[in-house]
Design an enzyme around this catalytic site. Sequence first.
Site, PDB file in Angstrom:
ATOM      1  N   HIS A   1      51.773  32.815  57.494  1.00 20.94           N
ATOM      2  CA  HIS A   1      51.627  33.965  56.610  1.00 20.94           C
ATOM      3  C   HIS A   1      50.713  33.652  55.435  1.00 20.94           C
ATOM      4  O   HIS A   1      49.948  34.508  54.979  1.00 20.94           O
ATOM      5  CB  HIS A   1      52.994  34.452  56.121  1.00 20.94           C
ATOM      6  CG  HIS A   1      53.774  35.183  57.175  1.00 20.94           C
ATOM      7  ND1 HIS A   1      54.635  36.222  56.897  1.00 20.94           N
ATOM      8  CD2 HIS A   1      53.818  35.030  58.517  1.00 20.94           C
ATOM      9  CE1 HIS A   1      55.181  36.678  58.025  1.00 20.94           C
ATOM     10  NE2 HIS A   1      54.700  35.950  59.018  1.00 20.94           N
TER      11      HIS A   1
ATOM     12  N   ASP B   1      59.088  23.119  71.966  1.00 25.01           N
ATOM     13  CA  ASP B   1      58.627  22.771  73.313  1.00 25.01           C
ATOM     14  C   ASP B   1      57.979  24.000  73.928  1.00 25.01           C
ATOM     15  O   ASP B   1      57.706  24.972  73.223  1.00 25.01           O
ATOM     16  CB  ASP B   1      59.817  22.281  74.165  1.00 25.01           C
ATOM     17  CG  ASP B   1      60.904  23.341  74.274  1.00 25.01           C
ATOM     18  OD1 ASP B   1      60.711  24.482  73.781  1.00 25.01           O
ATOM     19  OD2 ASP B   1      61.972  23.057  74.839  1.00 25.01           O
TER      20      ASP B   1
ATOM     21  N   HIS C   1      57.024  30.590  68.017  1.00 25.46           N
ATOM     22  CA  HIS C   1      58.325  31.248  68.219  1.00 25.46           C
ATOM     23  C   HIS C   1      59.226  30.454  69.163  1.00 25.46           C
ATOM     24  O   HIS C   1      60.264  30.956  69.581  1.00 25.46           O
ATOM     25  CB  HIS C   1      58.127  32.680  68.731  1.00 25.46           C
ATOM     26  CG  HIS C   1      57.533  33.603  67.699  1.00 25.46           C
ATOM     27  ND1 HIS C   1      57.119  34.881  67.983  1.00 25.46           N
ATOM     28  CD2 HIS C   1      57.299  33.429  66.369  1.00 25.46           C
ATOM     29  CE1 HIS C   1      56.649  35.461  66.867  1.00 25.46           C
ATOM     30  NE2 HIS C   1      56.741  34.592  65.884  1.00 25.46           N
ATOM     31  N   THR C   2      58.857  29.246  69.489  1.00 28.98           N
ATOM     32  CA  THR C   2      59.734  28.352  70.260  1.00 28.98           C
ATOM     33  C   THR C   2      60.900  27.869  69.401  1.00 28.98           C
ATOM     34  O   THR C   2      61.887  27.324  69.913  1.00 28.98           O
ATOM     35  CB  THR C   2      58.942  27.147  70.820  1.00 28.98           C
ATOM     36  OG1 THR C   2      59.833  26.293  71.528  1.00 28.98           O
ATOM     37  CG2 THR C   2      58.306  26.321  69.704  1.00 28.98           C
TER      38      THR C   2
ATOM     39  N   GLU D   1      53.536  38.412  46.927  1.00 29.40           N
ATOM     40  CA  GLU D   1      53.377  38.642  48.367  1.00 29.40           C
ATOM     41  C   GLU D   1      54.720  38.833  49.066  1.00 29.40           C
ATOM     42  O   GLU D   1      54.851  39.643  49.974  1.00 29.40           O
ATOM     43  CB  GLU D   1      52.580  37.490  49.014  1.00 29.40           C
ATOM     44  CG  GLU D   1      51.099  37.550  48.665  1.00 29.40           C
ATOM     45  CD  GLU D   1      50.254  36.472  49.324  1.00 29.40           C
ATOM     46  OE1 GLU D   1      50.722  35.838  50.308  1.00 29.40           O
ATOM     47  OE2 GLU D   1      49.124  36.243  48.854  1.00 29.40           O
TER      48      GLU D   1
ATOM     49  N   GLY E   1      43.833  33.747  52.964  1.00 23.58           N
ATOM     50  CA  GLY E   1      43.467  32.368  53.305  1.00 23.58           C
ATOM     51  C   GLY E   1      44.539  31.368  52.929  1.00 23.58           C
ATOM     52  O   GLY E   1      45.501  31.694  52.222  1.00 23.58           O
TER      53      GLY E   1
ATOM     54  N   PRO F   1      50.560  40.555  61.598  1.00 22.05           N
ATOM     55  CA  PRO F   1      50.858  41.305  62.826  1.00 22.05           C
ATOM     56  C   PRO F   1      52.274  41.882  62.799  1.00 22.05           C
ATOM     57  O   PRO F   1      53.144  41.366  62.106  1.00 22.05           O
ATOM     58  CB  PRO F   1      50.740  40.240  63.920  1.00 22.05           C
ATOM     59  CG  PRO F   1      51.073  38.954  63.228  1.00 22.05           C
ATOM     60  CD  PRO F   1      50.592  39.102  61.808  1.00 22.05           C
TER      61      PRO F   1
ATOM     62  N   SER G   1      48.953  31.218  48.166  1.00 20.21           N
ATOM     63  CA  SER G   1      49.215  32.465  47.429  1.00 20.21           C
ATOM     64  C   SER G   1      50.603  33.004  47.785  1.00 20.21           C
ATOM     65  O   SER G   1      51.242  33.667  46.973  1.00 20.21           O
ATOM     66  CB  SER G   1      48.142  33.517  47.730  1.00 20.21           C
ATOM     67  OG  SER G   1      48.075  33.795  49.111  1.00 20.21           O
TER      68      SER G   1
END
Length: 347
Positions: A86, A274, A213-214, A105, A92, A183, A96
């Site tokens: 994020h 993994d 997301h593992t 943020e 960038g 996203p 931040s």
Amino acid sequence: MAMRSRGLQMRPRRQQSQSQSQSVLVGVLLLLLATAAPQVAAAAGLSQNYYAKTCPNVEALVRGAVTQKLQETFNAAPGTLRLFFHDCFVRGCDASVLISGPGDEHSAGADTTLSPDALDLITRAKAAVDADASCSNKVSCADILALATRDVVQQAGGPSYPVELGRLDGKVGTRAVVKHSLPGAGFTLDQLNKLFAVNGLTQTDMIALSGGHTIGVTHCDKFVRRLYTFKGARPQYSPPMNLAFLRQMRGTCPLNYSPATVAMLDAVTPLKFDNGYYQTLQQQKGLLSSDQVLFADRRSRATVNHFAANQTAFFDAFVAAMAKLGRIGVKTAGSDGEIRRVCTKVN
Ligand code: HEM
Ligand SMILES: *[C@@H]1O[C@H](CO)[C@@H](O)[C@H](O)[C@H]1NC(C)=O
């Protein structure tokens, strides 16, 4: 830019005078330079041994803080990885995301569910670095976050990799651009590809990074629409879900679910970094639509199958994509950056 170059190519070659074809050539070269320059500049501004003279122990100091925090809670591992992602996608990789105050943020969009344990880990790593007399106020929070991310991935069972350093911390952290920079769980493959392309990342990079997301969790509200048909709701695209798994998830997130309830993003091996995430997708047990779509869409399925079958291939692609992620919008010189004394506040 793409439209302009297409226009140039469409002009029949025979009708071009020499000066016209020269200007076409110059135009093409300028286009190539314009697309290549930001990445080259970013890569050139960073280096693996950036702190060799000023803080030679920086890697060990950060790793120590990470090890200690993960002994207290594993949540800090997925939390830190997501924090880094994020940070880099919003203005960038400039820390931040760590700035805290009114309208910061983490008061907006997906950043409202960033992990407090991850923020705590970075605060502790910064304290550990600054406690070393030679390092005090010399290492940026953005670099500490990049190093800590590598360490949580490794300590969760994932690959280790060299980290490029030399980022400065940004001086601005506001909610303004958060929502359209990140996203959404309902994104289609095209939407995912478009947003990652804006950040210089390919579809393969996007699929490899989604492998983050593992580990970690998601709240019910991010996928509950896939479990029930809501009366009067607009029909929305949802890739298929394994039926037994869907029933199980209805148990986890009943219609009156608690906002605090979470489920594991990788149903196969949730606590291990993994390639289980990709096997989860093959079994149609991806919770987020944006995850399951990677298997449902024919254009990305082969890569999912490849990573599900070969963990080394996933790790290699993940490491390569993390290096690119870590170069997005970095500030390495000039007045737009600084070494923050306190990671949650601009100096
Ligand atoms: C591809 C597009 C992506 C989407 C749509 C997306 C969306 C989400 C959502 C909705 C959550 C759950 C948030 C919550 O309910 O609290 C989540 C969690 C997470 N995301 Fe992503 N994400 C994406 C890419 C990535 C990438 C590139 C990384 C890192 C490389 C990443 C790392 C994580 C991690 C580790 C968690 C778990 C956090 C925790 O347990 O504290 N995600 N993501
Ligand atoms: C798995 O991927 C690695 C890296 O791309 C490759 O070197 C290796 O040959 C692959 N293994 C198999 C069994 O395909």
